[in-house]
Design a protein around this motif. Structure first.
Motif, PDB file in Angstrom:
ATOM      1  N   ARG A 201      -6.612  11.839 -36.370  1.00 27.09           N
ATOM      2  CA  ARG A 201      -7.314  10.507 -36.990  1.00 27.09           C
ATOM      3  C   ARG A 201      -8.645  10.954 -37.773  1.00 27.09           C
ATOM      4  NH1 ARG A 201      -6.886   6.639 -31.863  1.00 27.09           N
ATOM      5  NH2 ARG A 201      -5.494   5.469 -33.189  1.00 27.09           N
ATOM      6  N   SER A 202      -9.410  12.102 -37.726  1.00 25.85           N
ATOM      7  CA  SER A 202     -10.421  12.417 -37.688  1.00 25.85           C
ATOM      8  C   SER A 202     -10.220  13.578 -39.101  1.00 25.85           C
ATOM      9  CB  SER A 202     -11.186  13.182 -37.753  1.00 25.85           C
ATOM     10  OG  SER A 202     -12.420  14.114 -38.017  1.00 25.85           O
ATOM     11  N   SER A 205      -9.472  10.327 -41.419  1.00 22.39           N
ATOM     12  CA  SER A 205     -10.270   9.458 -42.079  1.00 22.39           C
ATOM     13  C   SER A 205     -10.623  10.451 -43.264  1.00 22.39           C
ATOM     14  CB  SER A 205     -11.243   9.192 -40.825  1.00 22.39           C
ATOM     15  OG  SER A 205     -12.788   8.458 -41.381  1.00 22.39           O
ATOM     16  N   ASP A 206     -11.401  11.204 -43.531  1.00 19.34           N
ATOM     17  CA  ASP A 206     -11.534  12.493 -44.291  1.00 19.34           C
ATOM     18  C   ASP A 206     -11.379  12.611 -46.059  1.00 19.34           C
ATOM     19  OD1 ASP A 206     -13.802  13.115 -42.549  1.00 19.34           O
ATOM     20  OD2 ASP A 206     -12.948  14.837 -41.794  1.00 19.34           O
ATOM     21  N   GLU A 210      -8.464   4.887 -43.004  1.00 17.69           N
ATOM     22  CA  GLU A 210      -8.598   4.325 -42.094  1.00 17.69           C
ATOM     23  C   GLU A 210      -8.274   3.699 -40.725  1.00 17.69           C
ATOM     24  OE1 GLU A 210     -11.653   5.426 -40.713  1.00 17.69           O
ATOM     25  OE2 GLU A 210     -12.908   6.264 -42.479  1.00 17.69           O
ATOM     26  N   ASP A 211      -8.095   4.681 -39.744  1.00 14.12           N
ATOM     27  CA  ASP A 211      -6.827   2.970 -39.269  1.00 14.12           C
ATOM     28  C   ASP A 211      -5.523   3.032 -39.731  1.00 14.12           C
ATOM     29  OD1 ASP A 211      -8.974   1.815 -37.263  1.00 14.12           O
ATOM     30  OD2 ASP A 211      -8.961   0.862 -39.424  1.00 14.12           O
ATOM     31  N   TYR A 212      -4.961   4.908 -39.715  1.00 13.63           N
ATOM     32  CA  TYR A 212      -3.265   5.009 -40.351  1.00 13.63           C
ATOM     33  C   TYR A 212      -2.678   5.140 -38.861  1.00 13.63           C
ATOM     34  CZ  TYR A 212      -0.221   7.191 -42.817  1.00 13.63           C
ATOM     35  OH  TYR A 212       1.448   7.526 -43.519  1.00 13.63           O
ATOM     36  N   GLU A 214      -2.396   3.664 -35.318  1.00 17.44           N
ATOM     37  CA  GLU A 214      -3.037   2.359 -35.024  1.00 17.44           C
ATOM     38  C   GLU A 214      -2.526   3.189 -33.159  1.00 17.44           C
ATOM     39  OE1 GLU A 214      -1.808  -1.351 -35.992  1.00 17.44           O
ATOM     40  OE2 GLU A 214      -1.974  -1.322 -38.067  1.00 17.44           O
TER      41      GLU A 214
END
Length: 224
Positions: A201-202, A205-206, A210-212, A214
């Motif tokens: 997730r990080s 996000s980079d 975001e929130d790809y 769940e």
């Protein structure tokens, strides 16, 4: 496996090239209706066309123009005509490369492979790539691409993302992911999966996603 269409009216040379392409692992088929190459093109649905210039009815330049009206599929001219004007005409009609006869089959294959990589990398539904919501997973390189950004993945991160993307819209249980990664989940600390998910997730996000992935509490994870 890519499909290549050959437009060549010399039957002996046509058979030789088709045989060579198949030996290199390509699907290969030849045009038979020289009065309407577009009809054969529509039936074969190739990812690349090899085109002679001197053809019955209309020349290769004409047919390349017609193909360009309906498709961006790459075209390689293969011809005994090798003047500067012929090469200029080929480029102007939308050809991607030009090879003069006589030619080396190895050079032809190398050019085909280069053009296919350049044309279809990150854009096809090939087994090496998965795309969803503009995120591209390159399994061959174990990396993800989003927009102009790219991030390398660990082996486990790649496996997790591949499983979620191939099951997009469906919840994948933690147990299923753990069995995929470690074969027998009873010997793995549950927190180990959480660490892998959080790292993945990080990375996403980079890239700006975001929130790809769940979390479905008590059920698992989902990519929508």
């Amino acid at each position: 496996m890519h499909t290549i269409m050959l437009v060549e009216d010399d039957s002996a040379l046509c058979s030789q090239i088709i045989e060579g392409l198949k030996k290199w692992g390509f699907n290969a088929d030849s045009a038979v209706n020289f009065e309407n190459i577009i009809d054969d093109f529509s039936k074969i649905k190739p990812q690349l066309v090899i085109m002679d210039i001197n053809l019955p009815c209309y020349d290769g330049f004409y047919w390349c123009n017609r193909i360009r009206e309906i498709s961006k599929v790459p075209v390689i001219f293969l011809s005994s005509r090798d003047t500067n004007m012929d090469i200029i005409m080929a480029v102007n009609t939308g050809a991607d490369d030009y090879i003069a006869k006589p030619f080396s089959m190895q050079i032809l294959i190398a050019k085909i492979q280069a053009i296919l990589r350049r044309t279809y990398d990150y854009t096809t539904a090939d087994h090496d790539y998965i795309e969803h919501r503009a995120l591209i997973l390159n399994m061959g390189e174990s990396s993800v691409i989003y927009g102009n950004s790219k991030s390398e993945l660990t082996k486990n991160e790649m496996k997790i993302l591949r499983l979620l993307m191939t099951n997009k819209g469906r919840i994948v249980s933690r147990e299923s992911i753990m069995k995929l990664l470690w074969d027998d989940d009873q010997y793995v600390n549950d927190n180990t999966l959480t660490v892998n998910i959080n790292r993945l997730r990080s990375r996403l996000s980079d890239l700006g996603l975001e929130d790809y992935i769940e979390t479905k509490k008590g059920q698992g994870y989902i990519v929508i």
